[in-house]
Design a protein around this motif. Sequence first.
Motif, PDB file in Angstrom:
ATOM      1  N   PRO A   1       0.808  -1.227   0.000  1.00 46.91           N
ATOM      2  CA  PRO A   1       0.000   0.000   0.000  1.00 46.91           C
ATOM      3  C   PRO A   1       0.839   1.275   0.000  1.00 46.91           C
ATOM      4  O   PRO A   1       0.502   2.243  -0.684  1.00 46.91           O
ATOM      5  N   ALA A   2       1.940   1.273   0.750  1.00 47.64           N
ATOM      6  CA  ALA A   2       2.790   2.466   0.801  1.00 47.64           C
ATOM      7  C   ALA A   2       3.451   2.715  -0.553  1.00 47.64           C
ATOM      8  O   ALA A   2       3.577   3.872  -0.992  1.00 47.64           O
ATOM      9  N   ALA A   3       3.872   1.647  -1.224  1.00 49.33           N
ATOM     10  CA  ALA A   3       4.463   1.794  -2.552  1.00 49.33           C
ATOM     11  C   ALA A   3       3.422   2.287  -3.550  1.00 49.33           C
ATOM     12  O   ALA A   3       3.721   3.110  -4.425  1.00 49.33           O
ATOM     13  N   ALA A   4       2.198   1.795  -3.412  1.00 50.63           N
ATOM     14  CA  ALA A   4       1.107   2.247  -4.285  1.00 50.63           C
ATOM     15  C   ALA A   4       0.860   3.738  -4.095  1.00 50.63           C
ATOM     16  O   ALA A   4       0.701   4.489  -5.065  1.00 50.63           O
ATOM     17  N   GLU A   5       0.836   4.168  -2.850  1.00 48.58           N
ATOM     18  CA  GLU A   5       0.621   5.594  -2.556  1.00 48.58           C
ATOM     19  C   GLU A   5       1.744   6.438  -3.135  1.00 48.58           C
ATOM     20  O   GLU A   5       1.507   7.503  -3.720  1.00 48.58           O
ATOM     21  N   ALA A   6       2.977   5.960  -2.998  1.00 52.94           N
ATOM     22  CA  ALA A   6       4.123   6.704  -3.520  1.00 52.94           C
ATOM     23  C   ALA A   6       4.065   6.818  -5.037  1.00 52.94           C
ATOM     24  O   ALA A   6       4.387   7.861  -5.607  1.00 52.94           O
ATOM     25  N   SER A   7       3.625   5.768  -5.703  1.00 52.64           N
ATOM     26  CA  SER A   7       3.602   5.765  -7.165  1.00 52.64           C
ATOM     27  C   SER A   7       2.503   6.649  -7.737  1.00 52.64           C
ATOM     28  O   SER A   7       2.577   7.069  -8.890  1.00 52.64           O
ATOM     29  N   LEU A   8       1.468   6.924  -6.944  1.00 47.17           N
ATOM     30  CA  LEU A   8       0.320   7.686  -7.438  1.00 47.17           C
ATOM     31  C   LEU A   8       0.549   9.199  -7.416  1.00 47.17           C
ATOM     32  O   LEU A   8      -0.245   9.954  -7.967  1.00 47.17           O
ATOM     33  N   ASP A   9       1.615   9.626  -6.768  1.00 44.34           N
ATOM     34  CA  ASP A   9       1.942  11.053  -6.777  1.00 44.34           C
ATOM     35  C   ASP A   9       2.269  11.469  -8.218  1.00 44.34           C
ATOM     36  O   ASP A   9       3.089  10.823  -8.880  1.00 44.34           O
ATOM     37  N   PRO A  10       1.629  12.524  -8.740  1.00 49.27           N
ATOM     38  CA  PRO A  10       1.822  12.896 -10.153  1.00 49.27           C
ATOM     39  C   PRO A  10       3.280  13.146 -10.529  1.00 49.27           C
ATOM     40  O   PRO A  10       3.719  12.768 -11.620  1.00 49.27           O
ATOM     41  N   ILE A  11       4.035  13.790  -9.629  1.00 50.31           N
ATOM     42  CA  ILE A  11       5.442  14.073  -9.930  1.00 50.31           C
ATOM     43  C   ILE A  11       6.237  12.772  -9.994  1.00 50.31           C
ATOM     44  O   ILE A  11       7.059  12.558 -10.894  1.00 50.31           O
ATOM     45  N   ARG A  12       5.969  11.867  -9.061  1.00 53.92           N
ATOM     46  CA  ARG A  12       6.697  10.598  -9.040  1.00 53.92           C
ATOM     47  C   ARG A  12       6.315   9.716 -10.223  1.00 53.92           C
ATOM     48  O   ARG A  12       7.140   8.975 -10.748  1.00 53.92           O
ATOM     49  N   THR A  13       5.061   9.811 -10.642  1.00 55.95           N
ATOM     50  CA  THR A  13       4.645   9.084 -11.840  1.00 55.95           C
ATOM     51  C   THR A  13       5.427   9.573 -13.056  1.00 55.95           C
ATOM     52  O   THR A  13       5.883   8.777 -13.886  1.00 55.95           O
ATOM     53  N   ARG A  14       5.600  10.884 -13.150  1.00 54.67           N
ATOM     54  CA  ARG A  14       6.379  11.466 -14.259  1.00 54.67           C
ATOM     55  C   ARG A  14       7.836  11.015 -14.178  1.00 54.67           C
ATOM     56  O   ARG A  14       8.460  10.689 -15.197  1.00 54.67           O
ATOM     57  N   ILE A  15       8.395  10.976 -12.975  1.00 53.14           N
ATOM     58  CA  ILE A  15       9.779  10.534 -12.795  1.00 53.14           C
ATOM     59  C   ILE A  15       9.940   9.081 -13.213  1.00 53.14           C
ATOM     60  O   ILE A  15      10.899   8.718 -13.892  1.00 53.14           O
ATOM     61  N   LEU A  16       8.984   8.232 -12.822  1.00 50.13           N
ATOM     62  CA  LEU A  16       9.030   6.823 -13.221  1.00 50.13           C
ATOM     63  C   LEU A  16       8.981   6.692 -14.743  1.00 50.13           C
ATOM     64  O   LEU A  16       9.654   5.849 -15.332  1.00 50.13           O
ATOM     65  N   GLN A  17       8.166   7.528 -15.363  1.00 48.42           N
ATOM     66  CA  GLN A  17       8.054   7.515 -16.822  1.00 48.42           C
ATOM     67  C   GLN A  17       9.389   7.869 -17.472  1.00 48.42           C
ATOM     68  O   GLN A  17       9.806   7.228 -18.445  1.00 48.42           O
ATOM     69  N   GLU A  18      10.051   8.889 -16.922  1.00 51.24           N
ATOM     70  CA  GLU A  18      11.336   9.322 -17.477  1.00 51.24           C
ATOM     71  C   GLU A  18      12.444   8.312 -17.207  1.00 51.24           C
ATOM     72  O   GLU A  18      13.386   8.190 -17.991  1.00 51.24           O
ATOM     73  N   LEU A  19      12.323   7.568 -16.106  1.00 49.88           N
ATOM     74  CA  LEU A  19      13.383   6.652 -15.709  1.00 49.88           C
ATOM     75  C   LEU A  19      13.300   5.293 -16.400  1.00 49.88           C
ATOM     76  O   LEU A  19      13.948   4.336 -15.969  1.00 49.88           O
TER      77      LEU A  19
END
Length: 215
Positions: A9-27
């Motif tokens: 659940p904590a990882a899910a919450e972290a991934s749903l942050d719009p900025i972090r989603t963009r970072i994951l996309q770039e990475l």
Amino acid sequence: MDIEVIEDPAAAEASLDPIRTRILQELVEPASATQLAAKVGLPRQKVNYHLKALERHGLVELVEERRKGNVTERVLRATAASYLISPVALASVAPDPRRFSDRFSAFWLLALASRTVQEMGKLISGAAVAKKKLASFAIDGEITFRTAADRAAFAEELGVAVTRLVDKYHDGGPAAEAGGGRKHRLVVVLHPALKTPSQPASATEKTSDKDQSND
């Protein structure tokens, strides 16, 4: 990995942050905090903050460390090309197929899909640890029915055909699994396809339609 299923659940919450989603996309391609800062338009310190959160939850991983003078630059990448949040992350409120018994229920179909995501996530993780290939099979396609009666007839015939195949190949005896047999999950679904948004008419088309209406 092509797809990583998030169960924590904590990882899910972290991934749903719009900025972090963009970072994951770039990475999808390895990059440093400095490189990411230029791409996402944020200060490097802020990007570092988000990277630490993603790394803490296992969503990004260290590729290499580069020494530049007195500074060590860390290069990271996403652990997967895509992410899918498993119903396990919402275990207490996740849909349970056992609550539904109507095979024509859209909610039952959704519960089955939820269970599929949950089970496949665990199976993929287990296969990766064991370094084994996971045996799976799927069919995806579209069919257009002229009438609701045709759709009902198709569903009936499909059910009969699948039942016949199950009866032919299923071995429910106690010796099956003891002899190396493996139980498999079978799910067959049929649902309406989403409608494609209609394209707005061009100015030329609108003018042509107006001219025809005036004739």
